[in-house]
Motif scaffolding. Structure first.
Motif, short mmCIF file in Angstrom:
data_model
loop_
_atom_site.label_atom_id
_atom_site.label_comp_id
_atom_site.label_asym_id
_atom_site.label_seq_id
_atom_site.Cartn_x
_atom_site.Cartn_y
_atom_site.Cartn_z
N LEU A 128 0.82 -1.21 0.00
CA LEU A 128 0.00 0.00 0.00
C LEU A 128 0.85 1.26 0.00
O LEU A 128 0.49 2.27 -0.62
CB LEU A 128 -0.93 0.00 1.21
N SER A 129 1.96 1.22 0.70
CA SER A 129 2.80 2.42 0.79
C SER A 129 3.75 2.56 -0.40
O SER A 129 4.25 3.66 -0.65
CB SER A 129 3.60 2.41 2.09
N GLY A 130 3.96 1.47 -1.13
CA GLY A 130 4.95 1.53 -2.21
C GLY A 130 4.39 1.38 -3.61
O GLY A 130 5.16 1.35 -4.57
N THR A 131 3.08 1.30 -3.74
CA THR A 131 2.47 1.12 -5.06
C THR A 131 1.51 2.28 -5.30
O THR A 131 0.40 2.29 -4.77
CB THR A 131 1.70 -0.22 -5.14
N PRO A 132 1.90 3.27 -6.08
CA PRO A 132 1.11 4.51 -6.19
C PRO A 132 -0.28 4.32 -6.78
O PRO A 132 -1.25 4.91 -6.30
CB PRO A 132 1.98 5.40 -7.08
N GLU A 133 -0.43 3.53 -7.82
CA GLU A 133 -1.71 3.42 -8.51
C GLU A 133 -2.60 2.37 -7.85
O GLU A 133 -2.16 1.25 -7.59
CB GLU A 133 -1.50 3.06 -9.97
N PRO A 134 -3.87 2.67 -7.60
CA PRO A 134 -4.78 1.69 -6.99
C PRO A 134 -4.89 0.40 -7.79
O PRO A 134 -4.95 -0.70 -7.21
CB PRO A 134 -6.11 2.43 -6.94
N GLU A 135 -4.92 0.49 -9.13
CA GLU A 135 -5.03 -0.72 -9.95
C GLU A 135 -3.85 -1.65 -9.72
O GLU A 135 -4.01 -2.88 -9.60
CB GLU A 135 -5.11 -0.35 -11.44
N ALA A 136 -2.65 -1.09 -9.66
CA ALA A 136 -1.47 -1.92 -9.41
C ALA A 136 -1.47 -2.46 -7.99
O ALA A 136 -1.02 -3.58 -7.74
CB ALA A 136 -0.20 -1.10 -9.68
N ALA A 137 -1.98 -1.68 -7.05
CA ALA A 137 -2.00 -2.12 -5.65
C ALA A 137 -2.93 -3.32 -5.44
O ALA A 137 -2.56 -4.29 -4.77
CB ALA A 137 -2.42 -0.96 -4.74
N VAL A 138 -4.14 -3.26 -6.02
CA VAL A 138 -5.05 -4.40 -5.82
C VAL A 138 -4.50 -5.65 -6.48
O VAL A 138 -4.62 -6.76 -5.95
CB VAL A 138 -6.48 -4.08 -6.31
#
Length: 358
Positions: free
Chosen positions: A321-331
């Protein structure tokens, strides 16, 4: 041995004669002797310790049925039971405190249009649901829109349609105009529709009467997020680099943790760790937790089913969560982590960022 009259015993034990008669009828504090002709009760001095214990437990608010169990235990076990009872009271009080805070915000008329921030806020969001590596089908439903975020984890033979029905019943909130002063009513109405929708998945007498779902959703008002939570899906908030879990699991195992009977480490491998105490379904306790969160630019919210939280350590979730800026990439990264850990369950994630509008 000289017996005490009920009046003398009542005075010594600080229990009223009326209470003593009730406790006798319940088998909680039986007199040493009852006159066969007059029915007059007499008590042994040795019974005073138990009578005082009953009086103290009643002052704690402990139900009579539980007091009976405590009085039947040895001292050490009785102490453990009292400790567990009080831990449960404190947990329940904390839940009511959250509801009280929600009601205070509601009754004082917080207006989302009067944001404390210097710029209007909006959500940037993504949702993803995956079957996992073991299950044959996906009973989760994940949804993210401009105003509504939701995760539902179905169970039973019709778990998939149950979770889908619950989320679909909330989707009208995307287009409804909900005044700040009516937010509580709107959420209650939507939850009622969701519960009826889940009940409609299976009729009494069908094989799927056990169908139900968890439901965790957040409604965006412009500067606040209103939370409705039932079950063991979770919401986490990443704020200023720290990750906070802002929901409380409604499970048997969590209740044992609350009562001090289990440690979190023991709960992780408990055979009943997925047994729900609240859910949307026939015969289930559907009492929701309700909260209102003031949003800040830079906040990141994660809603997830237990297919993520039970297999991916909190530290790994924090890192993504802290290292992946885009929500799509985070999920996608979170779902991949769950599957890399065996993917024993369906996994659903919603990530939403609070951002300033340009």
């Amino acid at each position: 041995m000289e017996l005490l009259t009920i009046g003398a015993f009542a005075k010594a034990s600080r229990l009223s004669p009326k209470a003593l008669r009730l406790y006798d009828e319940l088998g909680l504090l039986t007199p040493a002797r009852v006159d066969p002709d007059t029915g007059y009760r007499r008590y042994a001095p040795q019974q005073l310790e138990q009578a005082r214990l009953v009086a103290w437990l009643r002052r704690l608010g402990m139900p009579l049925a539980r007091i009976r169990r405590v009085c039947a235990l040895e001292a050490g076990e009785a102490a453990g039971e009292i400790r567990a009872y009080w831990a449960r009271v404190e947990a329940d009080t904390a839940a009511r405190r959250d509801l009280a805070a929600f009601l205070v915000d509601h009754l004082t008329g917080k207006d989302p249009a009067m944001s404390r921030t210097t710029a209007p806020l909006a959500l940037r969001y993504a949702a993803l649901s995956d079957t996992g590596r073991v299950r044959a089908s996906n009973q989760d439903t994940a949804y993210a829109g401009s105003r509504l975020l939701a995760v539902a984890d179905g169970y039973g033979g019709a778990g998939a349609p149950a979770s889908a029905a619950a989320v679909e019943a909330l989707r009208s909130l995307e287009t409804e105009t909900v005044p700040a002063g009516d937010l509580l009513g709107a959420l209650e109405d939507a939850l009622g529709r969701a519960e009826q929708a889940v009940h409609g998945v299976s009729a009494p007498g069908d094989d799927d009467t056990d169908a139900g779902t968890t439901l965790t959703a957040m409604l965006w008002t412009g500067s606040q997020l209103a939370l409705v939570h039932i079950g063991d899906s979770r919401v986490h908030l990443l704020r200023d680099g720290e990750l906070f879990q802002i929901t409380h699991d409604h499970t048997v195992v969590q209740s044992l943790i609350d009562e001090g009977r289990l440690t979190p480490e023991e709960a992780a491998s408990h055979p009943q760790r997925s047994l729900l105490m609240r859910a949307l379904g026939r015969g289930a306790d559907s009492t929701p937790d309700l909260r209102l969160h003031d949003a800040r630019a830079g906040d990141r919210y994660l809603l997830c089913s237990d297919g993520l939280s039970t297999v991916v350590p909190a530290g790994h979730v924090h890192r993504v969560l802290s290292g992946t800026p885009e929500p799509e990439a985070a999920v996608r990264a979170l779902v991949d982590l769950a599957n890399a850990s065996g993917g024993p369950d369906n996994v659903s994630c919603v990530v939403a960022d609070v951002v300033e509008q340009p």
